[in-house]
Design an enzyme around this catalytic site. Structure first.
Site, short mmCIF file in Angstrom:
data_model
loop_
_atom_site.label_atom_id
_atom_site.label_comp_id
_atom_site.label_asym_id
_atom_site.label_seq_id
_atom_site.Cartn_x
_atom_site.Cartn_y
_atom_site.Cartn_z
N LYS A 127 -16.14 -8.01 12.11
CA LYS A 127 -16.27 -9.36 11.96
C LYS A 127 -17.35 -9.95 12.91
O LYS A 127 -18.00 -10.90 12.53
CB LYS A 127 -15.20 -10.09 11.84
CG LYS A 127 -14.14 -9.93 10.71
CD LYS A 127 -13.11 -10.89 10.51
CE LYS A 127 -12.47 -10.48 8.99
NZ LYS A 127 -11.00 -10.94 8.90
N LYS A 209 -15.77 -0.25 2.24
CA LYS A 209 -14.67 -0.58 1.38
C LYS A 209 -14.97 -1.95 0.30
O LYS A 209 -15.70 -2.72 0.74
CB LYS A 209 -13.53 -1.28 2.49
CG LYS A 209 -12.36 -1.78 1.99
CD LYS A 209 -11.56 -2.59 3.38
CE LYS A 209 -12.03 -3.85 3.33
NZ LYS A 209 -11.28 -4.75 4.04
N LYS A 212 -14.01 -8.68 -0.74
CA LYS A 212 -14.05 -9.77 -1.26
C LYS A 212 -15.19 -10.65 -0.66
O LYS A 212 -15.86 -11.43 -1.33
CB LYS A 212 -12.80 -10.70 -1.76
CG LYS A 212 -12.14 -10.91 -0.12
CD LYS A 212 -10.77 -11.52 -0.35
CE LYS A 212 -10.04 -11.57 0.85
NZ LYS A 212 -8.63 -11.82 0.89
P1 TYM Z 1 -6.91 -9.22 3.18
O1 TYM Z 1 -6.60 -10.60 2.78
O2 TYM Z 1 -8.18 -8.95 3.76
O3 TYM Z 1 -6.35 -8.25 2.03
C1 TYM Z 1 -4.95 -8.24 1.53
C2 TYM Z 1 -4.41 -7.05 1.24
O4 TYM Z 1 -5.37 -6.27 0.50
C3 TYM Z 1 -5.90 -4.92 0.95
N1 TYM Z 1 -7.03 -4.64 0.66
C4 TYM Z 1 -7.29 -3.47 0.06
N2 TYM Z 1 -6.67 -2.42 -0.30
C5 TYM Z 1 -7.35 -1.47 -0.64
N3 TYM Z 1 -8.49 -1.23 -0.93
C6 TYM Z 1 -9.29 -2.30 -0.47
N4 TYM Z 1 -10.64 -2.19 -0.88
C7 TYM Z 1 -8.71 -3.38 0.15
N5 TYM Z 1 -9.25 -4.51 0.52
C8 TYM Z 1 -8.13 -5.31 0.98
C9 TYM Z 1 -5.51 -5.21 2.61
O5 TYM Z 1 -5.33 -4.21 3.13
C10 TYM Z 1 -4.27 -6.31 2.59
O6 TYM Z 1 -3.23 -5.41 2.52
N6 TYM Z 1 -4.59 -9.56 7.64
C11 TYM Z 1 -4.58 -9.36 6.44
C12 TYM Z 1 -3.58 -10.55 5.85
C13 TYM Z 1 -2.31 -10.64 6.76
C14 TYM Z 1 -1.07 -9.84 6.51
C15 TYM Z 1 -0.19 -10.40 7.71
C16 TYM Z 1 -1.01 -8.60 5.92
C17 TYM Z 1 -1.92 -11.60 7.61
N7 TYM Z 1 -0.72 -11.60 8.06
C18 TYM Z 1 1.03 -9.99 7.76
C19 TYM Z 1 0.35 -8.21 6.01
C20 TYM Z 1 1.39 -8.73 6.95
C21 TYM Z 1 -5.61 -9.47 5.52
O7 TYM Z 1 -6.62 -9.80 6.04
O8 TYM Z 1 -5.64 -9.14 4.27
#
Ligand code: TYM
Length: 345
Positions: A127, A209, A212
């Site tokens: 990032k 990956k 979004k």
């Molecule tokens: P975020 O918002 O980036 O993504 C949400 C969830 O989607 C999964 N993900 C994917 N899985 C498979 N293939 C992909 N290309 C892909 N892109 C995203 C992510 O692994 C995630 O599970 N830090 C976290 C959000 C968060 C969180 C938490 C999660 C904040 N606090 C506590 C679990 C527990 C995040 O940025 O997810």
């Protein structure tokens, strides 16, 4: 009397369920990567776990957000959670900023987290490279806030995509360190990372990956893409020059497409390989689009319907915040006591 005993037993059983916590940032368009890597697993797990699903808006602001877009994205994500089948009767669904304990616990956990640990986080480094003009403290502290989210609810299981593995390991380290310094306070959480689908790759570059925040719209399928967009994006998806639909390290693009197909068609990767044996990419690609559209169309319809019912969405959020706050406060009180803070009279 007998009825009451049965009721108590049911309640007790309910209480004994293991705790699950997970969340998604309301930033940008939610992709089928988020769906396959996270939401799809949550749907199954919510049946057996005491589940808490959060919309992590505090995390989202670590990257500059347009306030009106953040607001709209938060409503959209809530409606998406519900449209996909997350059930507010069974699970707790809430917005992170509605429960101030998340930020409060993060502060305390900061004091047992080392700067060196945060510096090593690959997502932080990525990032920093992508947002060189905005390397703010929140970006660096992001994993501590994530640990706070998880530890506040005494979480047993955290279902996430593979990209969150390192953050999960840090959450475990923080929990263990706090426990050994102040006495047992937190449950040490386990990650749940599915064997298939935990890393859906970009349709334009199987080495990256699906994200979004990708600038190339053809690289990802958004949960709100129209059938035409979905067909067009799969048609343009990068493939190799060999024409066989086969899973393997030497065929990363096709392996990714097979993973997507199997997740949406509800079959295993092996079954998908068999299904397309002898068929070329020209046959395979439209069929993936069909499978994805068949799942997304009803979700999109329901999401739209829910977005028109703000009163209902508000009720879900109010109830979710109340349930979450009660539990989070309990942990925070325990933490403050362990730290030696004088309780408010
Ligand atoms: P975020 O918002 O980036 O993504 C949400 C969830 O989607 C999964 N993900 C994917 N899985 C498979 N293939 C992909 N290309 C892909 N892109 C995203 C992510 O692994 C995630 O599970 N830090 C976290 C959000 C968060 C969180 C938490 C999660 C904040 N606090 C506590 C679990 C527990 C995040 O940025 O997810």
């Amino acid at each position: 009397m007998a009825e009451k005993t049965v009721l108590n037993q049911t309640e007790e059983k309910q209480e004994k369920k293991k705790v699950l916590f997970s969340g998604i940032q309301p930033s940008g368009k939610i992709t089928i990567g988020n769906y396959v890597g996270a939401i799809k697993n949550w749907l199954t797990l919510q049946e057996d776990y005491d589940s808490i699903f959060c919309i992590v808006d505090l995390h989202a602001i670590t990257v500059a957000q347009e306030p009106s877009e953040l607001r709209a994205n938060t409503w959209n994500l809530l409606a998406l959670y519900l449209a996909c089948g997350l059930n507010p009767e069974k699970s707790t669904i809430f917005v992170q900023s509605h429960v101030p304990c998340h930020a409060e616990l993060a502060w305390a956990l900061n004091t047992v987290t080392y700067v060196g640990e945060l510096n090593r986080m690959t997502q932080f480094k990525d990032k920093c490279a992508r947002h060189a003009d905005n390397i703010n403290m929140g970006l660096m502290d992001y994993p501590v806030l994530m640990a706070s989210d998880i530890l506040l609810y005494q979480t047993d299981l955290v279902p996430v995509g593979a990209d969150q593995k390192q953050h999960l390991e840090l959450s475990r380290d923080i929990a263990q360190r706090f426990n050994s310094r102040y006495g047992t306070t937190f449950v040490v959480p386990e990650p749940y990372i599915a064997k298939h689908g935990s890393r859906i790759m970009s349709l334009q570059d199987a080495g990256a990956k699906m994200s979004k925040s990708d600038e190339n719209e053809n690289a990802f399928i958004s949960m709100t893409d129209t059938p035409d967009e979905i067909r067009r994006k799969f048609k343009r998806a990068v493939t190799d020059s060999d024409t066989r639909v086969r899973f393997g390290d030497d065929k990363p693009e096709i392996s990714n497409l097979l993973t997507i197909y199997s997740a949406f068609a509800g079959c295993t990767v092996q079954e998908a390989e068999k299904e397309f044996e002898g068929a070329g990419y020209g046959v395979f690609k439209p069929r993936i689009a069909d499978a994805v559209i068949a799942v997304l169309e009803p979700i999109q319809k329901e999401q739209k319907r829910l977005l028109a019912d703000k009163a209902y969405l508000n009720t879900v959020l109010a109830e979710g915040a109340e349930k979450a706050y009660y539990r989070a406060r309990r942990t925070l009180t325990k933490v403050y006591k362990k730290l030696g803070f004088v309780p408010r009279a």
